[in-house]
Design a protein around this motif. Structure first.
Motif, PDB file in Angstrom:
ATOM      1  N   SER A 195     -74.594  -0.786 -12.132  1.00 30.86           N
ATOM      2  CA  SER A 195     -75.656  -0.573 -11.151  1.00 30.86           C
ATOM      3  C   SER A 195     -75.661  -1.774 -10.228  1.00 30.86           C
ATOM      4  N   CYS A 196     -76.361  -1.652  -9.086  1.00 32.80           N
ATOM      5  CA  CYS A 196     -76.414  -2.732  -8.086  1.00 32.80           C
ATOM      6  C   CYS A 196     -75.008  -3.219  -7.745  1.00 32.80           C
ATOM      7  N   PHE A 197     -74.148  -2.302  -7.357  1.00 30.11           N
ATOM      8  CA  PHE A 197     -72.767  -2.646  -7.042  1.00 30.11           C
ATOM      9  C   PHE A 197     -72.432  -2.176  -5.628  1.00 30.11           C
ATOM     10  N   ALA A 198     -71.243  -2.491  -5.186  1.00 28.36           N
ATOM     11  CA  ALA A 198     -70.775  -2.078  -3.861  1.00 28.36           C
ATOM     12  C   ALA A 198     -69.774  -0.937  -4.009  1.00 28.36           C
ATOM     13  N   LEU A 199     -69.922   0.086  -3.175  1.00 32.05           N
ATOM     14  CA  LEU A 199     -68.951   1.187  -3.107  1.00 32.05           C
ATOM     15  C   LEU A 199     -68.254   1.062  -1.756  1.00 32.05           C
ATOM     16  N   VAL A 200     -67.058   0.448  -1.775  1.00 35.57           N
ATOM     17  CA  VAL A 200     -66.389   0.045  -0.541  1.00 35.57           C
ATOM     18  C   VAL A 200     -65.300   1.061  -0.179  1.00 35.57           C
ATOM     19  N   PRO A 201     -65.397   1.724   0.985  1.00 34.93           N
ATOM     20  CA  PRO A 201     -64.362   2.683   1.395  1.00 34.93           C
ATOM     21  C   PRO A 201     -63.192   1.981   2.086  1.00 34.93           C
ATOM     22  N   TYR A 202     -61.963   2.416   1.774  1.00 33.83           N
ATOM     23  CA  TYR A 202     -60.789   1.855   2.447  1.00 33.83           C
ATOM     24  C   TYR A 202     -59.587   2.786   2.266  1.00 33.83           C
ATOM     25  N   ASP A 203     -59.092   3.332   3.376  1.00 40.39           N
ATOM     26  CA  ASP A 203     -57.813   4.039   3.422  1.00 40.39           C
ATOM     27  C   ASP A 203     -57.675   5.111   2.334  1.00 40.39           C
ATOM     28  N   GLY A 204     -58.703   5.960   2.220  1.00 36.97           N
ATOM     29  CA  GLY A 204     -58.634   7.048   1.250  1.00 36.97           C
ATOM     30  C   GLY A 204     -59.038   6.671  -0.159  1.00 36.97           C
ATOM     31  N   GLU A 229     -59.091   4.543 -11.444  1.00 35.56           N
ATOM     32  CA  GLU A 229     -58.239   3.595 -12.149  1.00 35.56           C
ATOM     33  C   GLU A 229     -58.942   2.245 -12.204  1.00 35.56           C
ATOM     34  N   THR A 230     -58.623   1.479 -13.218  1.00 37.46           N
ATOM     35  CA  THR A 230     -59.235   0.162 -13.399  1.00 37.46           C
ATOM     36  C   THR A 230     -58.240  -0.920 -13.033  1.00 37.46           C
ATOM     37  N   LEU A 231     -58.691  -1.883 -12.208  1.00 37.31           N
ATOM     38  CA  LEU A 231     -57.824  -2.995 -11.799  1.00 37.31           C
ATOM     39  C   LEU A 231     -57.930  -4.120 -12.819  1.00 37.31           C
ATOM     40  N   THR A 232     -56.780  -4.560 -13.301  1.00 35.79           N
ATOM     41  CA  THR A 232     -56.745  -5.689 -14.232  1.00 35.79           C
ATOM     42  C   THR A 232     -56.538  -6.961 -13.423  1.00 35.79           C
ATOM     43  N   LEU A 233     -57.664  -7.599 -13.051  1.00 32.03           N
ATOM     44  CA  LEU A 233     -57.607  -8.780 -12.174  1.00 32.03           C
ATOM     45  C   LEU A 233     -58.470  -9.894 -12.752  1.00 32.03           C
ATOM     46  N   SER A 234     -58.005 -11.107 -12.595  1.00 32.22           N
ATOM     47  CA  SER A 234     -58.878 -12.248 -12.871  1.00 32.22           C
ATOM     48  C   SER A 234     -59.647 -12.543 -11.592  1.00 32.22           C
ATOM     49  N   GLY A 235     -60.856 -12.971 -11.746  1.00 30.72           N
ATOM     50  CA  GLY A 235     -61.665 -13.246 -10.559  1.00 30.72           C
ATOM     51  C   GLY A 235     -63.111 -13.490 -10.911  1.00 30.72           C
ATOM     52  N   PRO A 236     -63.956 -13.569  -9.917  1.00 25.60           N
ATOM     53  CA  PRO A 236     -65.370 -13.896 -10.150  1.00 25.60           C
ATOM     54  C   PRO A 236     -66.132 -12.711 -10.734  1.00 25.60           C
ATOM     55  N   ASP A 237     -67.201 -13.025 -11.439  1.00 22.66           N
ATOM     56  CA  ASP A 237     -68.141 -11.984 -11.848  1.00 22.66           C
ATOM     57  C   ASP A 237     -69.018 -11.659 -10.643  1.00 22.66           C
ATOM     58  N   ILE A 238     -69.006 -10.422 -10.191  1.00 25.46           N
ATOM     59  CA  ILE A 238     -69.821 -10.012  -9.057  1.00 25.46           C
ATOM     60  C   ILE A 238     -71.077  -9.360  -9.617  1.00 25.46           C
ATOM     61  N   LEU A 239     -72.159 -10.104  -9.619  1.00 23.67           N
ATOM     62  CA  LEU A 239     -73.412  -9.647 -10.209  1.00 23.67           C
ATOM     63  C   LEU A 239     -74.466  -9.450  -9.133  1.00 23.67           C
ATOM     64  N   ASN A 240     -75.135  -8.302  -9.184  1.00 21.67           N
ATOM     65  CA  ASN A 240     -76.249  -8.001  -8.286  1.00 21.67           C
ATOM     66  C   ASN A 240     -75.830  -8.084  -6.822  1.00 21.67           C
ATOM     67  N   VAL A 241     -75.040  -7.130  -6.394  1.00 22.53           N
ATOM     68  CA  VAL A 241     -74.548  -7.103  -5.010  1.00 22.53           C
ATOM     69  C   VAL A 241     -75.714  -6.869  -4.056  1.00 22.53           C
ATOM     70  N   LYS A 242     -75.810  -7.747  -3.047  1.00 21.35           N
ATOM     71  CA  LYS A 242     -76.864  -7.637  -2.042  1.00 21.35           C
ATOM     72  C   LYS A 242     -76.409  -6.798  -0.849  1.00 21.35           C
ATOM     73  N   MET A 243     -75.170  -7.021  -0.404  1.00 16.89           N
ATOM     74  CA  MET A 243     -74.617  -6.295   0.736  1.00 16.89           C
ATOM     75  C   MET A 243     -73.141  -6.643   0.842  1.00 16.89           C
ATOM     76  N   TYR A 244     -72.431  -5.915   1.690  1.00 22.59           N
ATOM     77  CA  TYR A 244     -71.016  -6.228   1.884  1.00 22.59           C
ATOM     78  C   TYR A 244     -70.623  -5.891   3.318  1.00 22.59           C
ATOM     79  N   LEU A 245     -69.545  -6.516   3.761  1.00 26.63           N
ATOM     80  CA  LEU A 245     -69.001  -6.287   5.097  1.00 26.63           C
ATOM     81  C   LEU A 245     -67.513  -6.001   4.966  1.00 26.63           C
ATOM     82  N   VAL A 246     -67.051  -4.948   5.610  1.00 25.09           N
ATOM     83  CA  VAL A 246     -65.627  -4.621   5.612  1.00 25.09           C
ATOM     84  C   VAL A 246     -65.063  -4.925   6.990  1.00 25.09           C
ATOM     85  N   ARG A 247     -64.016  -5.725   6.999  1.00 24.47           N
ATOM     86  CA  ARG A 247     -63.338  -6.056   8.254  1.00 24.47           C
ATOM     87  C   ARG A 247     -61.838  -5.925   8.029  1.00 24.47           C
ATOM     88  N   GLN A 248     -61.212  -4.997   8.748  1.00 27.05           N
ATOM     89  CA  GLN A 248     -59.788  -4.716   8.567  1.00 27.05           C
ATOM     90  C   GLN A 248     -59.511  -4.412   7.090  1.00 27.05           C
TER      91      GLN A 248
END
Length: 663
Positions: free
Chosen positions: A516-525, A569-588
């Motif tokens: 919950s409280c996540f980002a649903l980011v559209p990109y190229d299908g 599909e699930t991405l197996t990536l190391s990276g930050p914990d993204i907790l409580n998404v406030k907003m997002y911006l898509v550029r290119q």
């Protein structure tokens, strides 16, 4: 200073004994009255005469203590404060007895019978003269008893205190002046002192008469203020001695402030020692956050040098944050005390996250420039912002043109200041306030619990009913289709066509992870589900796993939905914990994810390469600044970014920027 401070002992956890009694003759009440008798005789109110000889005295001292004088004053006519004795031998004996009493001695006289218990008091008393103790006791008994010799009344407005004018006046200068100057009180039997409360006034007179009182510890600071008002140095010093013994890291700031207020150097010295010894505990305490503005500058100067500039600035920011509206003007003073280059990234983040401060205080906005310029170089960036739309928790909707927020907006002479315009008042047809917003098809949409609203003709219109009830999920537009992902458990994905027609188009396969409280980011299908509300305990379905050559995975990894094949599909990536998404911006091909609770953090994800981008740059700096200005909006609820809405949507709506921002 009291000579018996070592005798002070606590009665209970909340009470303490103030004992200013002394064996020294010069501090006895009879000695103080003798001084008045030898000098101006301001408060001598009776004269005993024989022929051309006379004796001046204070009537209450002898009338309350010795029955002989009480009878004498009652039986003999007293005209204008004069008693005449015809017998010369009797007059001489009375004269000698009076003089001895004033000098602190008791010489027995066969005609003057000593009070019952007086000799016992002499034997039993070990900490002050028996005479002084007994005299005070008799005077105090008179004011609580018959009040026969009380000649003035002190009124607080709600309570009256009957006292002996000479007794209070010879001990404290305030009352001396009150009864002798040309103030109206000089000619009245009642004096009004409304500035002092009843309880404090009662303690003042108890101390004047007995020099020994029990008081609640939490009243000591208030009593300091009272003694300052009455100029009662002896009482004030005794309270100071008592407070010194009680100073700890839990109360040292309050005591330090009291010492400054009432010019008590011993209090200041001992309190400062506690502050400097426990500075790290104190700057994280409530007593620090409650320091009044009048004393904050001195406090910061006191701890400067005891802590680093970074710690100094951090505690100043926390103090400002506690009462932002009243304290933000002090920011510039604090900032001038430190070296900006010494501040850590966490302190800069704390400052940037104080959105009201940075957006409303010019000095704070200017201060973030050195930090922001590290990530926003002079070179131009192609990142372009648009109009930000904010729905408040009250339901009102505002917009602001963010297109001017470019690298040049961090220059000293062109700081960007947002201008918010109200474009819609709260609509009580909507079930709740601060709904998630999304921009699409030249409309602003609000996603409610079970329906989607669109803003048309200055009103929220019921656009479509959601099949699955929406709760802390995410939405996105892909082409002419609205995708809605919702459901904390077994998160479902549904889609609705542009024309909607009130029906769900498709129910897609569910996500593998609860979020919950996540980002649903559209990109190229594709649709990228990034983040979650909080870290949860690992389960068989959702747990941290260690992959060879990678750091620990985020608690909820990124999931990617392929629209064409209806698969996740699930991405197996190391990276930050993204907790409580406030907003997002898509550029290119990049998504800038703004997340966090108490602090704003910006994470950059490369959608084409499907990997996290580390570090900060011009783009992340601009997004971070935009987020701080937006999330700091008063009563913030939710937001989205998009092109300006058509002018006829609101009639008087302003025209703003370009881009795609979503929550």
């Amino acid at each position: 200073m009291s000579e018996v401070s070592a005798k002070r002992r606590k009665l209970t956890r909340t009470q303490v004994l103030l004992d200013a009694r002394s064996d020294a003759p010069e501090f006895s009440l009879t000695n103080l009255l003798q001084r008045d008798r030898n000098d101006e005789q301001k408060f001598c109110d009776l004269t005993i005469t024989h022929d051309h000889e006379k004796i001046v005295l204070h009537r209450c001292l002898f009338g309350t203590t010795f029955s002989f004088f009480d009878d004498l004053f009652s039986k003999v006519a007293v005209d204008f404060g004069i008693v005449e004795i015809e017998d010369s031998n009797k007059f001489q004996r009375i004269k000698d007895f009076i003089n001895n009493i004033y000098e602190g001695r008791v010489v027995e006289d066969p005609e003057i019978i000593l009070p019952e218990g007086f000799e016992k008091a002499v034997v039993d008393d070990t900490d002050q003269s028996a005479l002084d103790k007994f005299v005070r006791h008799q005077l105090n008994s008179d004011r609580f008893g018959s009040q026969k010799y009380c000649d003035v009344t002190i009124s607080t407005g709600t309570r009256q205190f009957h006292v002996h004018k000479s007794i209070v006046a010879v001990q404290f200068e305030y009352f001396n002046k009150l009864f002798t100057t040309e103030m109206k009180e000089k000619h009245q039997s009642t004096c009004h002192i409304s500035e002092i409360d009843d309880e404090s006034m009662a303690l003042v007179f108890d101390f004047i008469y007995t020099k020994k009182i029990w008081v609640n510890q939490d009243m000591l600071n208030d009593l300091l203020a009272v003694t300052d008002y009455f100029c009662m140095k002896e009482f004030s010093d005794e309270i100071e001695n008592c407070i010194v013994e009680m100073i700890s890291h839990n109360n040292c700031i309050d005591i330090w402030i009291a010492g400054i207020k009432f010019k008590k150097q011993i209090l200041i010295q001992h309190a400062e020692q506690q502050i400097c010894a426990h500075v790290f505990f104190i700057i994280n305490s409530n007593q620090f956050r409650n320091i009044d503005q009048l004393y904050m500058e001195d406090f910061i100067k006191l701890i400067k040098g005891k802590v680093s500039d970074d710690q100094l600035m951090k505690c100043a920011l926390l103090w400002i944050k506690h009462d932002m509206d009243k304290r933000m003007e002090k920011f510039e003073m604090f900032y001038d005390m430190i070296e900006p280059k010494s501040l850590s990234q966490s302190t800069w983040v704390l400052l940037i996250n104080m959105k009201n401060l940075v957006s409303q205080n010019f000095a704070a906005a200017k201060a973030v420039i050195p930090y922001m310029r590290q990530f926003v170089p002079n070179a131009q960036t192609e990142l372009a912002l648009d109009t930000m739309y904010v729905m408040c928790q009250s339901g009102d909707v505002y917009s602001c043109d963010m297109s001017a927020l470019k690298p040049k907006a961090f220059d000293n002479h062109s700081i960007f200041v947002p201008k918010w315009v109200k474009i819609k008042t709260a609509d009580y047809n909507i079930s709740k306030r601060s709904l998630p917003l999304i921009y699409g098809f030249e409309k602003l949409y609000a996603i409610d619990y079970d329906k989607a609203w669109s803003l048309r003709d200055a009103n929220w219109q019921d656009e479509v009913r959601l099949t699955t009830r929406y709760s802390e999920g995410a939405v996105a537009f892909v082409g002419d289709t609205l995708y809605v992902a919702s459901g904390t458990f077994n998160c479902k994905l549904e889609s609705y066509k542009k024309d909607f027609s009130g029906q769900r188009t498709t129910q897609h396969s569910s996500m593998k992870y609860d979020r919950s409280c996540f980002a649903l980011v559209p990109y190229d299908g594709y649709l990228f589900a990034i983040g979650c509300k909080r870290n949860t305990k690992p389960t068989s379905k959702n747990k941290r796993r260690q992959q060879p050559g990678l750091s620990v995975l985020p608690s909820v990894p990124i999931e990617v939905y392929t629209i064409k094949s209806n698969t996740w599909e699930t991405l197996t990536l190391s990276g930050p914990d993204i907790l409580n998404v406030k907003m997002y911006l898509v550029r290119q091909n990049r998504a800038y994810i703004v997340h966090g609770d108490d602090t704003i953090q910006v994470a950059t994800f490369d959608l084409a390469r499907r990997q996290w981008v580390t570090g900060m740059n011009a783009e992340t700096g601009i997004v971070e600044r935009c987020a701080s200005l937006t999330l700091g909006f008063p009563d913030f609820g939710s937001c989205t970014m998009g092109p300006p809405l058509p002018a006829n949507t609101f009639g008087s709506a302003a025209s703003f920027g370009s881009g795609l921002f979503g929550r």
